[in-house]
Design a protein around this motif. Structure first.
Motif, PDB file in Angstrom:
ATOM      1  N   ARG A 192       0.863  -1.190   0.000  1.00 20.91           N
ATOM      2  CA  ARG A 192       0.000   0.000   0.000  1.00 20.91           C
ATOM      3  C   ARG A 192       0.895   1.233   0.000  1.00 20.91           C
ATOM      4  O   ARG A 192       1.702   1.399   0.918  1.00 20.91           O
ATOM      5  CB  ARG A 192      -0.906  -0.026   1.231  1.00 20.91           C
ATOM      6  N   LEU A 193       0.744   2.021  -1.036  1.00 22.76           N
ATOM      7  CA  LEU A 193       1.679   3.128  -1.249  1.00 22.76           C
ATOM      8  C   LEU A 193       0.958   4.479  -1.198  1.00 22.76           C
ATOM      9  O   LEU A 193      -0.060   4.680  -1.861  1.00 22.76           O
ATOM     10  CB  LEU A 193       2.366   2.924  -2.602  1.00 22.76           C
ATOM     11  N   LEU A 194       1.486   5.356  -0.382  1.00 21.53           N
ATOM     12  CA  LEU A 194       0.935   6.714  -0.253  1.00 21.53           C
ATOM     13  C   LEU A 194       1.894   7.678  -0.932  1.00 21.53           C
ATOM     14  O   LEU A 194       3.113   7.580  -0.749  1.00 21.53           O
ATOM     15  CB  LEU A 194       0.808   7.056   1.238  1.00 21.53           C
ATOM     16  N   ASP A 210      -1.366  -0.824  -4.234  1.00 22.79           N
ATOM     17  CA  ASP A 210      -2.592  -0.040  -4.040  1.00 22.79           C
ATOM     18  C   ASP A 210      -2.135   1.369  -3.743  1.00 22.79           C
ATOM     19  O   ASP A 210      -1.393   1.574  -2.773  1.00 22.79           O
ATOM     20  CB  ASP A 210      -3.374  -0.559  -2.834  1.00 22.79           C
ATOM     21  N   THR A 231      -2.604   5.475  -2.938  1.00 19.60           N
ATOM     22  CA  THR A 231      -3.365   6.653  -2.522  1.00 19.60           C
ATOM     23  C   THR A 231      -2.542   7.869  -2.910  1.00 19.60           C
ATOM     24  O   THR A 231      -1.373   7.972  -2.539  1.00 19.60           O
ATOM     25  CB  THR A 231      -3.596   6.659  -0.994  1.00 19.60           C
ATOM     26  N   GLU A 275      -3.772   9.281   6.452  1.00 17.54           N
ATOM     27  CA  GLU A 275      -3.649   8.101   5.582  1.00 17.54           C
ATOM     28  C   GLU A 275      -2.475   7.197   5.941  1.00 17.54           C
ATOM     29  O   GLU A 275      -2.519   5.985   5.709  1.00 17.54           O
ATOM     30  CB  GLU A 275      -3.483   8.537   4.112  1.00 17.54           C
ATOM     31  N   THR A 297      -2.175   3.395   7.386  1.00 15.69           N
ATOM     32  CA  THR A 297      -2.599   2.215   6.633  1.00 15.69           C
ATOM     33  C   THR A 297      -1.743   2.013   5.376  1.00 15.69           C
ATOM     34  O   THR A 297      -2.175   1.357   4.424  1.00 15.69           O
ATOM     35  CB  THR A 297      -4.087   2.341   6.214  1.00 15.69           C
ATOM     36  N   HIS A 298      -0.554   2.578   5.358  1.00 19.60           N
ATOM     37  CA  HIS A 298       0.299   2.433   4.171  1.00 19.60           C
ATOM     38  C   HIS A 298       1.692   1.900   4.521  1.00 19.60           C
ATOM     39  O   HIS A 298       2.182   2.121   5.627  1.00 19.60           O
ATOM     40  CB  HIS A 298       0.404   3.767   3.415  1.00 19.60           C
ATOM     41  N   ASP A 299       2.294   1.207   3.550  1.00 26.22           N
ATOM     42  CA  ASP A 299       3.607   0.585   3.765  1.00 26.22           C
ATOM     43  C   ASP A 299       4.757   1.443   3.243  1.00 26.22           C
ATOM     44  O   ASP A 299       5.893   1.302   3.671  1.00 26.22           O
ATOM     45  CB  ASP A 299       3.680  -0.766   3.037  1.00 26.22           C
ATOM     46  N   PHE A 357       5.791   5.504   1.730  1.00 26.27           N
ATOM     47  CA  PHE A 357       5.389   6.895   1.511  1.00 26.27           C
ATOM     48  C   PHE A 357       6.396   7.554   0.571  1.00 26.27           C
ATOM     49  O   PHE A 357       7.599   7.563   0.848  1.00 26.27           O
ATOM     50  CB  PHE A 357       5.334   7.660   2.838  1.00 26.27           C
ATOM     51  N   PRO A 372       6.435   4.075   7.690  1.00 24.87           N
ATOM     52  CA  PRO A 372       6.533   3.266   6.482  1.00 24.87           C
ATOM     53  C   PRO A 372       7.937   3.416   5.876  1.00 24.87           C
ATOM     54  O   PRO A 372       8.781   4.111   6.450  1.00 24.87           O
ATOM     55  CB  PRO A 372       5.486   3.904   5.564  1.00 24.87           C
TER      56      PRO A 372
END
Ligand code: CTP
Length: 399
Positions: A190-192, A230, A232, A264, A267-269, A271, A318
């Motif tokens: 999960r990438l922000l 995924d 964001t 956010e 919930t992300h791995d 950034f 992250p």
């Protein structure tokens, strides 16, 4: 690992007996998580029934001109935009010649012209057709334009001859296609990401901002999706369309970006801080438009919070990647920021002299504590794919 999670593959099938193998290719691509839509040339439909591909892909098959405008909301430009990659397998000698000429005399070649995504061809033809100087010349030009060539393989041919020209086997093609996508290196991550400039309001009409176009950040979002993440995307005001599968949140000021990121990030791995965040904002905001009075006026500024440093300081941080756009002494400044902000990696480039914010081509160097990797000047889309491959490697090594 599912290698093609989230990928959208537009499979072009042209007129060759090898078209029957592409039915298996569709099945294997879907098994690896890809969504597949098939476009056939008219000749291809004489080798294999479109119904075969429809059943295997689970989507309608496009062949005639107006198929792409038939009812499912996918006009031919939308179809080109939909795809993360166009894979032409089999690619006949005729198709390759038309591609080289930039012809748009059927749906498949038109889609190739109208796409800025990755294109790969898997040639399939008789060995003499393959060896012919005309075909070899076409291949050289296509490669030069950045089109990927998968195969051909060697062996017995449908015409009874033996030699180079066989389409690669479907399982080999799936492996090669996965490799082109960077093998889904961020599959499940999960990438922000932040992108674009921020606007720091002065009054009801005015703001301070910068030249960031957001292109690099948006290209990274697209490349990360292609690599299976995924995504964001927290975006400052830009004139760009976000990749269809990114979750996009729009913000204006650095403060808004800070709040959105902090909400956010748990919930992300990963950034990636690609936004050009304003370092300062006007100390005071005037609801009324500031009137012209004296010859010179003072504008008091106060520092914004550093978003990327704040994320890197979190207890469950992250994997954090920052950017540094520098006009001089790139490595020294970049390494300084890497250390000062506690980043895992920093992507640095030289700006000014026609490089950086508003241009399409860029070079970049990635620095981390023990090493660095230079990426030669190329389009922001290609650069983004190379960056995501390296970020993915380091992310996995760190977890
Ligand atoms: N950045 C951030 N929040 C800020 C300012 C910058 O998250 N308030 C991030 C940027 O997104 C980028 C990195 O920090 O990833 C480097 O930005 P830059 O403006 O070059 O760093 P500064 O620390 O402001 O250094 P400089 O003195 O060169 O402006």
């Amino acid at each position: 690992m599912i290698k093609l999670a989230n990928k959208r593959v537009l499979l072009g099938v042209s007129g060759s007996i090898a078209a029957y193998k592409s039915a298996e290719l569709v099945r294997l691509l879907r098994q690896q998580g890809a969504e597949v839509r098939v476009v056939m040339t008219a000749t291809a439909t004489e080798f294999v029934q479109p119904l075969t591909f429809q059943a295997l892909s689970g989507n309608m098959v496009y062949s005639a001109w107006d198929d792409a405008d038939r009812g499912d909301g996918m006009g031919h430009i939308e179809l080109a935009r939909w795809a993360d990659a166009i894979i032409i397998a089999p690619a006949s000698a005729d198709l390759l010649a038309r591609l080289r000429q930039g012809m748009a005399n059927d749906l498949l070649t038109t889609l190739c012209l109208a796409s800025d995504r990755m294109i790969a061809v898997a040639p399939a033809m008789n060995r003499l057709m393959w060896e012919n100087a005309a075909t070899q010349d076409n291949m050289a030009v296509l490669k030069q334009r950045g089109i990927h060539v998968l195969g051909p393989g060697t062996g017995g041919q449908a015409c009874g001859e033996i030699g180079l020209g066989r389409m690669l086997e479907p399982d080999q093609l799936v492996q090669d296609i996965s490799a082109l996508f960077g093998s889904g290196i961020l599959s499940g991550a999960r990438l922000l990401l932040t992108a674009g400039p921020t606007r720091e309001p002065i009054d009801a009409m005015r703001f301070l901002s910068n030249r960031s176009s957001g292109k690099m950040g948006y290209a990274l979002a697209q490349a990360a999706i292609e690599a299976g993440a995924d995504v964001t995307l927290i975006s400052g005001p830009v004139a760009l369309t976000a990749p269809a599968r990114a979750k996009r949140r729009d913000v204006n000021s650095a403060n808004e970006m800070y709040e959105a990121v902090m909400a956010e990030v748990p919930t992300h791995d990963i950034f990636i801080s690609a936004a050009a965040v304003a370092d300062y904002r006007p100390l005071e905001f005037s609801k009324e438009k500031v009137k012209r009075k004296a010859n010179t006026i003072d504008l008091a500024l106060t520092q914004n919070r550093d978003i990327v440093a704040s994320v890197a300081a979190l207890p469950n941080k992250p994997f954090v990647v920052g950017f540094a756009a520098e006009t001089s002494d790139v490595e020294r400044h970049a390494r300084g920021k890497l250390q000062r902000k506690g980043l895992d990696m920093i992507a640095a480039n030289q700006v000014g002299d026609g490089q950086g914010a508003e241009v399409d081509d860029n070079a970049m160097t990635l620095y981390w504590v023990e090493g660095s990797h230079h990426l030669e000047k190329t389009t922001k889309h290609k650069l983004a794919r190379q960056m995501i491959a390296i970020i993915g490697e380091h992310y996995h090594a760190a977890t």
